[in-house]
Design a protein around this motif. Structure first.
Motif, PDB file in Angstrom:
ATOM      1  N   LYS A   3       0.837  -1.199   0.000  1.00  0.00           N
ATOM      2  CA  LYS A   3       0.000   0.000   0.000  1.00  0.00           C
ATOM      3  C   LYS A   3       0.872   1.250   0.000  1.00  0.00           C
ATOM      4  N   ARG A   5       2.140   4.763   1.180  1.00  0.00           N
ATOM      5  CA  ARG A   5       2.277   5.208   2.579  1.00  0.00           C
ATOM      6  C   ARG A   5       1.250   6.263   2.982  1.00  0.00           C
ATOM      7  N   TYR A   7      -1.842   6.168   2.573  1.00  0.00           N
ATOM      8  CA  TYR A   7      -3.050   5.510   3.056  1.00  0.00           C
ATOM      9  C   TYR A   7      -3.049   5.363   4.566  1.00  0.00           C
ATOM     10  N   SER A   8      -1.885   5.154   5.145  1.00  0.00           N
ATOM     11  CA  SER A   8      -1.798   4.975   6.591  1.00  0.00           C
ATOM     12  C   SER A   8      -1.479   6.282   7.327  1.00  0.00           C
ATOM     13  N   ASP A  56      -6.739   7.524   9.698  1.00  0.00           N
ATOM     14  CA  ASP A  56      -5.867   7.493   8.522  1.00  0.00           C
ATOM     15  C   ASP A  56      -6.702   7.714   7.251  1.00  0.00           C
ATOM     16  N   GLU A  58      -7.079   5.957   4.570  1.00  0.00           N
ATOM     17  CA  GLU A  58      -7.838   4.795   4.112  1.00  0.00           C
ATOM     18  C   GLU A  58      -9.174   4.701   4.855  1.00  0.00           C
TER      19      GLU A  58
END
Length: 116
Positions: A3, A5, A7-8, A56, A58
């Protein structure tokens, strides 16, 4: 596949940069909030809760109450990437948001930014 980065990353850690970019060009925090709410369906209370919870990216987009169907009308380039060509759905949502904030900072009218 790993994924990206972002996204977090906490939405709350990026949000002040959106606001600063807009305010530097004479726009208001309230306009940034209106754009985010238009795009995601969060109300102002829900947006503030997501920021407070350090959600986050996401989760922020996954929990969005109602992604605006008019977001598909967002076209153009942000960070050298044409937003309508981004294939990964979450990255496209993030790029939509980036593009809307860019338009705000460039002085575009809210009616045009919100595709009304």
């Amino acid at each position: 596949m790993q994924k990206h980065r972002i996204y977090s990353m906490s939405f709350a850690s990026v949000y002040p940069h959106y606001v600063a970019k807009a305010e530097k060009k004479g726009r208001k925090k309230a306009e940034v909030d209106d754009i985010i709410c238009w795009l995601t369906g969060y109300d102002h209370q829900g947006l503030n809760a997501q920021i407070k919870n350090n959600t986050d990216f996401e989760t922020f987009f996954a929990e969005a109450p109602q992604l605006n169907p008019a977001r598909a009308l967002i076209k153009g380039v942000v960070c050298g990437v044409r937003v309508e060509d981004v294939e990964e759905p979450l990255m496209r949502e993030i790029r939509y948001l980036d593009k809307l904030i860019d338009e705000l900072a460039k002085g575009k009218a809210m009616e045009k930014i919100l595709r009304q």
